[in-house]
Motif scaffolding. Structure first.
Motif, short mmCIF file in Angstrom:
data_model
loop_
_atom_site.label_atom_id
_atom_site.label_comp_id
_atom_site.label_asym_id
_atom_site.label_seq_id
_atom_site.Cartn_x
_atom_site.Cartn_y
_atom_site.Cartn_z
N PRO A 187 -3.64 1.59 0.70
CA PRO A 187 -3.16 2.38 0.09
C PRO A 187 -2.56 3.29 0.95
O PRO A 187 -3.64 4.23 1.37
N ALA A 188 -1.37 4.40 0.74
CA ALA A 188 -0.50 5.45 1.91
C ALA A 188 -0.94 6.02 1.28
O ALA A 188 -0.52 7.40 1.75
N LEU A 189 -1.22 6.66 -0.44
CA LEU A 189 -1.47 7.89 -0.93
C LEU A 189 -2.96 8.37 -1.36
O LEU A 189 -3.67 7.73 -1.17
N SER A 190 -2.64 9.77 -1.52
CA SER A 190 -4.11 10.47 -1.45
C SER A 190 -4.56 10.26 -2.97
O SER A 190 -3.56 10.18 -3.43
N GLY A 230 -1.12 11.57 -4.13
CA GLY A 230 0.59 11.42 -4.19
C GLY A 230 0.60 12.03 -3.22
O GLY A 230 1.94 11.25 -2.49
N LYS A 231 0.14 12.99 -1.88
CA LYS A 231 0.44 12.98 -1.05
C LYS A 231 0.54 11.59 0.07
O LYS A 231 -1.14 11.31 -0.03
N LEU A 232 1.68 11.64 1.29
CA LEU A 232 1.53 9.80 1.84
C LEU A 232 0.39 10.78 2.65
O LEU A 232 0.34 11.71 4.07
N ILE A 233 -0.51 10.17 3.10
CA ILE A 233 -1.41 10.57 4.29
C ILE A 233 -2.26 9.61 5.28
O ILE A 233 -2.38 9.27 6.68
N HIS A 234 -1.71 8.10 4.89
CA HIS A 234 -1.73 6.98 5.42
C HIS A 234 -0.65 6.51 6.47
O HIS A 234 -0.49 6.09 5.63
N THR A 235 -0.67 7.30 7.54
CA THR A 235 0.61 6.44 8.03
C THR A 235 0.44 5.83 8.87
O THR A 235 1.76 5.31 9.35
N SER A 236 -0.22 5.66 9.59
CA SER A 236 -1.34 5.40 11.04
C SER A 236 -0.29 3.86 10.60
O SER A 236 -0.75 3.01 9.84
N LYS A 237 0.44 2.78 11.56
CA LYS A 237 0.66 1.49 11.71
C LYS A 237 -0.45 0.32 11.26
O LYS A 237 -0.83 -0.36 10.97
N GLY A 294 0.99 -1.26 0.48
CA GLY A 294 0.48 -0.38 -0.25
C GLY A 294 0.35 1.21 0.02
O GLY A 294 0.55 1.98 -0.36
N ILE A 295 2.15 1.21 0.31
CA ILE A 295 2.57 2.41 0.40
C ILE A 295 2.70 2.91 -0.82
O ILE A 295 3.34 3.99 -1.68
N ALA A 296 3.36 2.63 -1.78
CA ALA A 296 2.75 2.84 -3.65
C ALA A 296 1.64 2.62 -3.73
O ALA A 296 1.92 3.34 -5.15
N GLN A 297 0.80 2.43 -2.99
CA GLN A 297 -0.61 2.51 -3.49
C GLN A 297 -1.77 4.00 -3.68
O GLN A 297 -1.40 4.87 -2.59
N ILE A 298 -2.05 4.48 -4.63
CA ILE A 298 -2.64 5.54 -4.26
C ILE A 298 -4.38 4.69 -3.91
O ILE A 298 -5.47 4.20 -4.66
N GLU A 299 -5.48 5.70 -3.22
CA GLU A 299 -6.51 5.46 -2.54
C GLU A 299 -7.38 5.44 -3.95
O GLU A 299 -7.47 6.71 -5.17
N PRO A 300 -8.45 4.49 -4.17
CA PRO A 300 -9.29 5.00 -5.03
C PRO A 300 -10.35 5.88 -4.99
O PRO A 300 -10.67 6.52 -3.69
N LEU A 301 -11.43 6.15 -5.88
CA LEU A 301 -11.73 7.33 -6.01
C LEU A 301 -13.42 6.84 -4.68
O LEU A 301 -13.61 5.65 -5.52
N ARG A 302 -14.06 7.55 -4.30
CA ARG A 302 -15.28 7.24 -3.19
C ARG A 302 -16.35 7.61 -3.75
O ARG A 302 -16.89 8.71 -3.23
#
Length: 213
Positions: free
Chosen positions: A123-126, A111-118, A65-73
Motif C-alpha cells: 500500500p502506498a497510502l498512509s 491517505g497521504k502518499l508516502i510509499h513512492t519508491s520503485k 497498492g497505489i489506492a490502498q492504505i497501509e494496515p495498522l501495526r
C-alpha cells in the motif's frame, strides 16, 4: 470532539507485509529456477520467463497498492485530548502547570502518499498514525504517544488552544508555525495577529493585581 485524537498502541509482533511476501516469493522462485537450470539444464527462455513473470506480478502489486492504505501495526485505543488548561492522555490528565515543554509532530494523515519508491509493492497510502506528542513534565518525566490524524488540517480546529499553549510557554513559536502549517509570510503574519488578539482578550479580563477587572 474536534480536539480528540485516537492513540495508536503499536504491536511488536512480526507481520508479513506485501513487500516481505513478494520479495521472499520472488527470490525463492529465482533461486529454484537457478537450481533447476543447473540440474535439469532447461532452455534459457525458461529462466527468462521466470524473471518476466516476477516482474509482471510486481507491477500488479504496485498498481494495486497505489489506492490502498497501509494496515495498522497495532490498535487504536484511547484518546489524546487537548484542552485549554490540560492535556488528557488515555484518561490521565496533565495540567499545563505540570508541563515544561510540549512537542507535537503532525505531518502524517490518512491517505497521504508516502510509499513512492520503485521497490515498494505494498500500500502506498498512509494510515495517518505516524504522528507523535511528547510531553516533558517539570517532574522530569516524559510521556510520548503516537496518534491518528484523519485530515491534514485537523489541528486548525484547536488553533486557539495551541495559541494558549504558546502564551503559557510550553510551545515555541517555530513549533506552533509547523503544527498549524503556517509557511508563507502572510500566514505567519495572520498567526501573529491571532496570538495578539487572544493575548489581549485574556489580559483584558484581569487588572494589574491579578483580580477580575
Amino acid at each position: 470532539m474536534m480536539n480528540k485524537f485516537s492513540i495508536l498502541k503499536k504491536t511488536k509482533e512480526f507481520y508479513w507485509s506485501v513487500n516481505k511476501i513478494y520479495y521472499c516469493a520472488l527470490f525463492s522462485i529465482l533461486g529454484l529456477g537457478y537450481i533447476s537450470q543447473q540440474i535439469f539444464k532447461p532452455t534459457e527462455s525458461f529462466f527468462q520467463w521466470l524473471v518476466i513473470t516476477g516482474m509482471i506480478i510486481g507491477l500488479i502489486f504496485k498498481f494495486k497498492g497505489i489506492a490502498q492504505i497501509e494496515p495498522l501495526r497495532g490498535k487504536l485505543d484511547g484518546y489524546l485530548v487537548f484542552e485549554k488548561e490540560s492535556i488528557n492522555v488515555d484518561g490521565k490528565l496533565y495540567s499545563l502547570n505540570e508541563i515544561k515543554k510540549l512537542i507535537i509532530s503532525n505531518d502524517d494523515y490518512s491517505g497521504k502518499l508516502i510509499h513512492t519508491s520503485k521497490g515498494n509493492m505494498g500500500p502506498a497510502l498512509s494510515n495517518g498514525t505516524n504522528n507523535s506528542t511528547i510531553i516533558f513534565l517539570k517532574s522530569k518525566q516524559t510521556i510520548q504517544v503516537l496518534f491518528e490524524l484523519i485530515n491534514s488540517d485537523d489541528f486548525q480546529n484547536i488553533k486557539p488552544i495551541l495559541i494558549e499553549y504558546y502564551l503559557k510557554g510550553i510551545i515555541d513559536f517555530d513549533d506552533l508555525k509547523n503544527i498549524l502549517g503556517a509557511k508563507s509570510s502572510s500566514e505567519i503574519r495572520e498567526l501573529q495577529d491571532e496570538i495578539t488578539a487572544i493575548s489581549t482578550t485574556a489580559n483584558s479580563h484581569y487588572n494589574g493585581f491579578g483580580h477580575l477587572a
